[in-house]
Design a protein around this motif. Structure first.
Motif, short mmCIF file in Angstrom:
data_model
loop_
_atom_site.label_atom_id
_atom_site.label_comp_id
_atom_site.label_asym_id
_atom_site.label_seq_id
_atom_site.Cartn_x
_atom_site.Cartn_y
_atom_site.Cartn_z
N PRO A 116 44.20 -20.71 28.18
CA PRO A 116 43.58 -20.69 26.85
C PRO A 116 42.09 -20.39 26.91
O PRO A 116 41.39 -20.73 27.86
N LYS A 117 41.61 -19.73 25.86
CA LYS A 117 40.20 -19.42 25.66
C LYS A 117 39.62 -18.56 26.78
O LYS A 117 38.43 -18.60 27.06
N ILE A 153 37.97 -29.26 25.71
CA ILE A 153 37.94 -27.92 25.11
C ILE A 153 37.94 -28.05 23.60
O ILE A 153 38.75 -28.80 23.03
N THR A 155 38.76 -26.18 20.08
CA THR A 155 39.73 -25.14 19.76
C THR A 155 39.98 -25.07 18.26
O THR A 155 39.84 -26.07 17.55
N LEU A 161 47.33 -25.06 22.07
CA LEU A 161 46.84 -25.43 23.39
C LEU A 161 47.59 -26.64 23.94
O LEU A 161 47.87 -26.72 25.14
N ASN A 204 39.30 -30.41 17.68
CA ASN A 204 39.23 -29.42 16.60
C ASN A 204 38.64 -30.04 15.35
O ASN A 204 38.71 -31.27 15.16
N ASP A 211 34.98 -23.06 15.51
CA ASP A 211 34.67 -23.60 16.84
C ASP A 211 33.16 -23.48 17.03
O ASP A 211 32.63 -22.38 17.21
N SER A 216 33.64 -21.77 26.66
CA SER A 216 35.08 -22.00 26.56
C SER A 216 35.42 -23.46 26.80
O SER A 216 36.36 -23.99 26.23
N SER A 319 33.60 -17.76 15.97
CA SER A 319 34.97 -18.26 15.85
C SER A 319 35.63 -17.78 14.56
O SER A 319 36.85 -17.64 14.50
N GLU A 324 40.95 -16.60 18.70
CA GLU A 324 40.94 -17.41 19.91
C GLU A 324 42.15 -17.08 20.79
O GLU A 324 43.28 -16.98 20.29
N GLU A 325 41.92 -16.95 22.07
CA GLU A 325 43.00 -16.69 23.02
C GLU A 325 43.77 -17.98 23.28
O GLU A 325 43.21 -18.96 23.78
N THR A 326 45.05 -18.00 22.92
CA THR A 326 45.87 -19.20 23.08
C THR A 326 47.05 -19.00 24.02
O THR A 326 47.84 -19.92 24.21
#
Length: 339
Positions: A116-117, A153, A155, A161, A204, A211, A216, A319, A324-326
């Protein structure tokens, strides 16, 4: 149909990889302020030790100013192969770390895949140890079967995540915290891989997919063995002019006494002491709890400068703009499901 084995307890956080252009600052921060053992391998590579492992932090020259990989130690080859099976079954690209990469991390067998991220997940089966004496200002760090600490993290997709780590390593939910910051509510969940209360924390902003953190990873935690070491490190960080983010305080859920300082790359490092352990006896009856507020006392904000506030504002803007890369292949939830 093949039954999926539960591998909870067979993995732990083993090392972190950081990319930075500020290696001179990292050397001074690690050795003089935090009190770690520092090995300067080349002008572009530092390694930090906490114990007899050759590497717990690998700091490499680069532009990211961030954690770029987390390394997870797997107990045995059968469990290692099970983790790889889960990753490949999800269709994720998996690459084997070459001899030099494994050697830099002080491990034997290394494979890497997306996390993630944008932080790569790396797994290994055996870490190399050394009998070379530790040159540290601290007496000792708590590592062993609980791993080296935890990562936290922020997110915009906490459920995804959470699912990623559950699907990958069968992490279990320890508890949750709601922290009020002005009109906003911060929701935090804590995931454990064994006796350490948590190896991953996910935070979160409730009701808003924003975010505020540039990096990250929001913070990394390591645990000292003695209260005197915690207090001495706090004073060294302050006396040497490194930024303190949160003063000494005690958390509500794991009861850890700690402080948070800012690393040369911008993410925070939490130095902690004496947290709750989820022993096998507690594990048998453990039920996740919910806490209002992250601290029983202390952990007050220290010196929040304009530059830091601007960085957070920029993080919010980013953000809202970027996705976001999940790692959907491992983090997708069934329709309508929530954690």
């Amino acid at each position: 149909m093949r039954t999926r084995p539960d591998i909870f307890g067979a993995a732990r956080l083993g090392y972190l990889v950081v990319e930075s252009r500020r290696l001179t600052d990292w050397n001074r921060f690690g050795a003089d302020a935090i009190g770690l053992h520092v090995d300067e391998l080349t002008r572009d590579v530092l390694r930090f030790r906490l114990d007899d492992r050759q590497c717990r932090f690998l700091i490499q020259h680069g532009r990211a100013e961030d954690v770029t990989a987390t390394g997870w130690e797997i107990d045995d080859h059968d469990t290692f192969d099970e983790v790889l099976r889960r990753v490949t079954a999800a269709g994720l690209p998996v690459t084997e770390g070459g001899g030099e990469q494994a050697a830099l991390r002080g491990v034997e067998r290394l494979w890497r895949f997306p996390g993630p991220k944008g932080v790569a997940t790396e797994i290994f089966t055996r870490a190399h140890t050394t009998t070379a004496p530790l040159r540290m200002r601290n007496t000792a760090f708590v590592t062993g079967a609980s791993g080296m600490g935890h990562v936290a993290i922020t997110t915009t997709r906490p459920e995804r995540l959470h699912t990623y780590w559950n699907n990958l390593l069968d992490l279990r939910l320890s508890d949750r915290i709601t922290e009020r910051i002005g009109p906003a509510k911060l929701k935090i969940r804590f995931l454990r891989s064994g006796q350490r209360h948590h190896s991953v924390a996910l935070a979160n902003v409730a009701g808003l997919r924003i975010d505020p953190i540039r990096t990250s990873v929001q913070h990394v935690n390591i645990e000292v063995a003695g209260l005197d070491d915690l207090l001495a490190a706090f004073h060294r960080v302050t006396d040497l002019g490194f930024a303190m983010a949160w003063s000494i305080g005690q958390h509500t859920n794991d009861r850890e006494l700690s402080f948070y300082c800012v690393t040369p790359s911008g993410f925070e490092l939490e130095i902690g002491w004496n947290p709750v352990l989820v022993t096998p006896e507690l594990e048998a009856t453990w039920e996740p709890s919910h806490y209002e507020g992250i601290s029983i006392w202390g952990h007050t904000v220290v010196g929040d400068q304009v530059a830091t506030l601007m960085s957070r504002f920029q993080g919010v803007v980013r953000s809202l703009r970027d996705r976001e890369e999940t790692v959907p292949a491992l983090s997708s939830l069934p329709r309508g499901a929530r954690r």
